[in-house]
Design an enzyme around this catalytic site. Structure first.
Site, PDB file in Angstrom:
ATOM      1  N   ARG A 188       0.832  -1.208   0.000  1.00  0.00           N
ATOM      2  CA  ARG A 188       0.000   0.000   0.000  1.00  0.00           C
ATOM      3  C   ARG A 188       0.868   1.260   0.000  1.00  0.00           C
ATOM      4  O   ARG A 188       0.524   2.259  -0.623  1.00  0.00           O
ATOM      5  CB  ARG A 188      -0.966  -0.029   1.183  1.00  0.00           C
ATOM      6  CG  ARG A 188      -1.946  -1.209   1.008  1.00  0.00           C
ATOM      7  CD  ARG A 188      -3.158  -1.108   1.845  1.00  0.00           C
ATOM      8  NE  ARG A 188      -3.833   0.148   1.684  1.00  0.00           N
ATOM      9  CZ  ARG A 188      -4.620   0.687   2.610  1.00  0.00           C
ATOM     10  NH1 ARG A 188      -4.837   0.038   3.731  1.00  0.00           N
ATOM     11  NH2 ARG A 188      -5.202   1.842   2.401  1.00  0.00           N
TER      12      ARG A 188
ATOM     13  N   HIS B  12      -8.439   6.624  10.850  1.00  0.00           N
ATOM     14  CA  HIS B  12      -7.896   5.267  10.721  1.00  0.00           C
ATOM     15  C   HIS B  12      -6.366   5.256  10.636  1.00  0.00           C
ATOM     16  O   HIS B  12      -5.780   4.253  10.233  1.00  0.00           O
ATOM     17  CB  HIS B  12      -8.493   4.566   9.494  1.00  0.00           C
ATOM     18  CG  HIS B  12      -9.938   4.189   9.688  1.00  0.00           C
ATOM     19  ND1 HIS B  12     -10.770   3.806   8.670  1.00  0.00           N
ATOM     20  CD2 HIS B  12     -10.694   4.142  10.824  1.00  0.00           C
ATOM     21  CE1 HIS B  12     -11.980   3.535   9.145  1.00  0.00           C
ATOM     22  NE2 HIS B  12     -11.965   3.741  10.446  1.00  0.00           N
TER      23      HIS B  12
ATOM     24  N   ALA C   8     -16.318  11.329  -7.480  1.00  0.00           N
ATOM     25  CA  ALA C   8     -16.066  12.515  -6.655  1.00  0.00           C
ATOM     26  C   ALA C   8     -15.324  13.595  -7.439  1.00  0.00           C
ATOM     27  O   ALA C   8     -15.647  14.778  -7.339  1.00  0.00           O
ATOM     28  CB  ALA C   8     -15.269  12.121  -5.417  1.00  0.00           C
TER      29      ALA C   8
HETATM   30  P1  OAD Z   1     -14.887   1.061   0.568  1.00  0.00           P
HETATM   31  O1  OAD Z   1     -13.903   0.380  -0.334  1.00  0.00           O
HETATM   32  O2  OAD Z   1     -15.706   0.237   1.467  1.00  0.00           O
HETATM   33  O3  OAD Z   1     -15.892   1.916  -0.305  1.00  0.00           O
HETATM   34  C1  OAD Z   1     -15.430   2.776  -1.310  1.00  0.00           C
HETATM   35  C2  OAD Z   1     -16.593   3.544  -1.854  1.00  0.00           C
HETATM   36  O4  OAD Z   1     -16.079   4.461  -2.810  1.00  0.00           O
HETATM   37  C3  OAD Z   1     -17.654   2.697  -2.563  1.00  0.00           C
HETATM   38  O5  OAD Z   1     -18.906   3.019  -2.022  1.00  0.00           O
HETATM   39  C4  OAD Z   1     -17.558   3.141  -4.022  1.00  0.00           C
HETATM   40  O6  OAD Z   1     -18.838   3.215  -4.633  1.00  0.00           O
HETATM   41  C5  OAD Z   1     -16.985   4.531  -3.883  1.00  0.00           C
HETATM   42  N1  OAD Z   1     -16.221   5.009  -5.049  1.00  0.00           N
HETATM   43  C6  OAD Z   1     -15.533   4.307  -5.977  1.00  0.00           C
HETATM   44  N2  OAD Z   1     -14.974   5.137  -6.892  1.00  0.00           N
HETATM   45  C7  OAD Z   1     -15.320   6.397  -6.519  1.00  0.00           C
HETATM   46  C8  OAD Z   1     -15.083   7.700  -7.059  1.00  0.00           C
HETATM   47  N3  OAD Z   1     -14.345   7.882  -8.158  1.00  0.00           N
HETATM   48  N4  OAD Z   1     -15.605   8.767  -6.410  1.00  0.00           N
HETATM   49  C9  OAD Z   1     -16.362   8.599  -5.285  1.00  0.00           C
HETATM   50  N5  OAD Z   1     -16.628   7.398  -4.747  1.00  0.00           N
HETATM   51  C10 OAD Z   1     -16.123   6.313  -5.356  1.00  0.00           C
HETATM   52  O7  OAD Z   1     -14.062   2.182   1.352  1.00  0.00           O
HETATM   53  P2  OAD Z   1     -14.385   2.922   2.730  1.00  0.00           P
HETATM   54  O8  OAD Z   1     -15.848   3.117   2.909  1.00  0.00           O
HETATM   55  O9  OAD Z   1     -13.496   4.091   2.800  1.00  0.00           O
HETATM   56  O10 OAD Z   1     -10.296   0.796   7.135  1.00  0.00           O
HETATM   57  O11 OAD Z   1     -13.888   1.828   3.756  1.00  0.00           O
HETATM   58  C11 OAD Z   1     -13.890   2.137   5.129  1.00  0.00           C
HETATM   59  C12 OAD Z   1     -12.744   1.443   5.793  1.00  0.00           C
HETATM   60  O12 OAD Z   1     -12.759   0.073   5.505  1.00  0.00           O
HETATM   61  C13 OAD Z   1     -11.384   1.891   5.335  1.00  0.00           C
HETATM   62  O13 OAD Z   1     -10.937   3.080   5.953  1.00  0.00           O
HETATM   63  C14 OAD Z   1     -10.506   0.752   5.711  1.00  0.00           C
HETATM   64  C15 OAD Z   1     -11.403  -0.395   5.308  1.00  0.00           C
HETATM   65  O14 OAD Z   1     -11.246  -1.503   6.030  1.00  0.00           O
HETATM   66  C16 OAD Z   1      -9.119   0.397   7.643  1.00  0.00           C
HETATM   67  O15 OAD Z   1      -8.193   0.008   6.966  1.00  0.00           O
HETATM   68  C17 OAD Z   1      -9.052   0.479   9.108  1.00  0.00           C
END
Ligand code: OAD
Length: 235
Positions: free
Chosen positions: A63, A113, A224
């Site tokens: 990463r 995080h 976004a």
């Molecule tokens: P996710 O991977 O769960 O979700 C990513 C989101 O981004 C999805 O809902 C997609 O639809 C959206 N997405 C994709 N491309 C995009 C774009 N170009 N513009 C806007 N949105 C887009 O990621 P998080 O919700 O951030 O934690 O995940 C939360 C946590 O889960 C992370 O911080 C991480 C993970 O486990 C840790 O590592 C502690």
């Protein structure tokens, strides 16, 4: 369409992996969401660290390598520009561990995080320190002077996120809550919108509706980097 934001609004912006997707950093869930057949929960936990710290460092080394050359995109810049206008009335709370908000010029950023480019000891209280190195096999797990092991400065599953006091203080005061690029499944961030929904405008931006979509007053579907510059324009 441009959001009406008044100079008296207090804005809380929650960002997730989607905000960095257009900068080339993959999201966690959905297409390409696995690393070598491991789910994120299997390599990002205290259990994983005790069981196989080399695997954990291999994951975070990968990463670091991906995030190191990444540059902020139009979404990060639009958020930084809004902060330029609202100053201390805006807080960015990111679940992301990259530094793209800071690279775009955001100053009021909480990394709930943790931070990918910091490490800390898993045993002593030595504070987290900047670390951009990679530790991949056959490299040894880096050690601390105290005899402990150096781990990534990341909030893993089962650990308490950072800066929750500051986050909830800002949530209490906010009049406009925006979530950008987060799937709405990981707690406690997934519940922030419900926490403010009774009194703040709540807006989601991302290509698909998140799991907690029903708590938002508006969902703006799209990437976004394409939606935000227009939505936050002219400030
Ligand atoms: P996710 O991977 O769960 O979700 C990513 C989101 O981004 C999805 O809902 C997609 O639809 C959206 N997405 C994709 N491309 C995009 C774009 N170009 N513009 C806007 N949105 C887009 O990621 P998080 O919700 O951030 O934690 O995940 C939360 C946590 O889960 C992370 O911080 C991480 C993970 O486990 C840790 O590592 C502690």
């Amino acid at each position: 369409m441009t959001l009406a934001i008044s100079p008296t609004d207090r804005v809380f912006i929650l960002t997730g992996a989607g905000v960095s997707a257009e900068s080339g950093i993959p999201t966690f869930r959905g297409v390409g969401g696995l690393w070598r057949n491991y789910r994120i929960e299997e390599v990002a936990s205290p259990d994983a660290w005790h069981r196989d710290p080399r695997l954990v460092w291999e994951f975070y080394s990968m990463r670091r390598r991906v995030a190191l050359p990444a540059k902020p995109n139009a979404a990060h810049f639009a958020i930084a520009k809004l902060e330029g206008a609202l100053q201390e009335q805006l807080l960015v709370c990111t679940q992301n561990v990259d530094d793209l908000h800071e690279q775009a010029g955001s100053k009021r950023v909480v990394h709930m995080h943790g931070q990918l480019f910091q490490s800390r000891c898993d045993t002593c209280r030595r504070p987290p320190f900047d670390d951009r190195k990679t530790y991949e096999p056959p490299a040894e797990i880096p050690g601390c002077e105290c005899g402990g092991r150096i781990r990534p400065h990341i909030c893993w599953f089962g650990e308490v996120p950072f800066d929750l006091d500051r986050i909830f203080d800002a949530l209490e005061k906010c009049t406009l809550f925006m979530a950008i690029g987060t799937s709405g499944v990981v707690e406690p961030a997934a519940s922030f919108v419900a926490h403010v929904a009774h009194r703040a405008r709540t807006i989601y931006v991302g290509p698909e509706r998140p799991a907690n979509a029903s708590a938002f007053t508006e969902c703006h579907l799209g990437k976004a980097g394409e939606v935000l510059p227009g939505l936050l324009d002219a400030r």
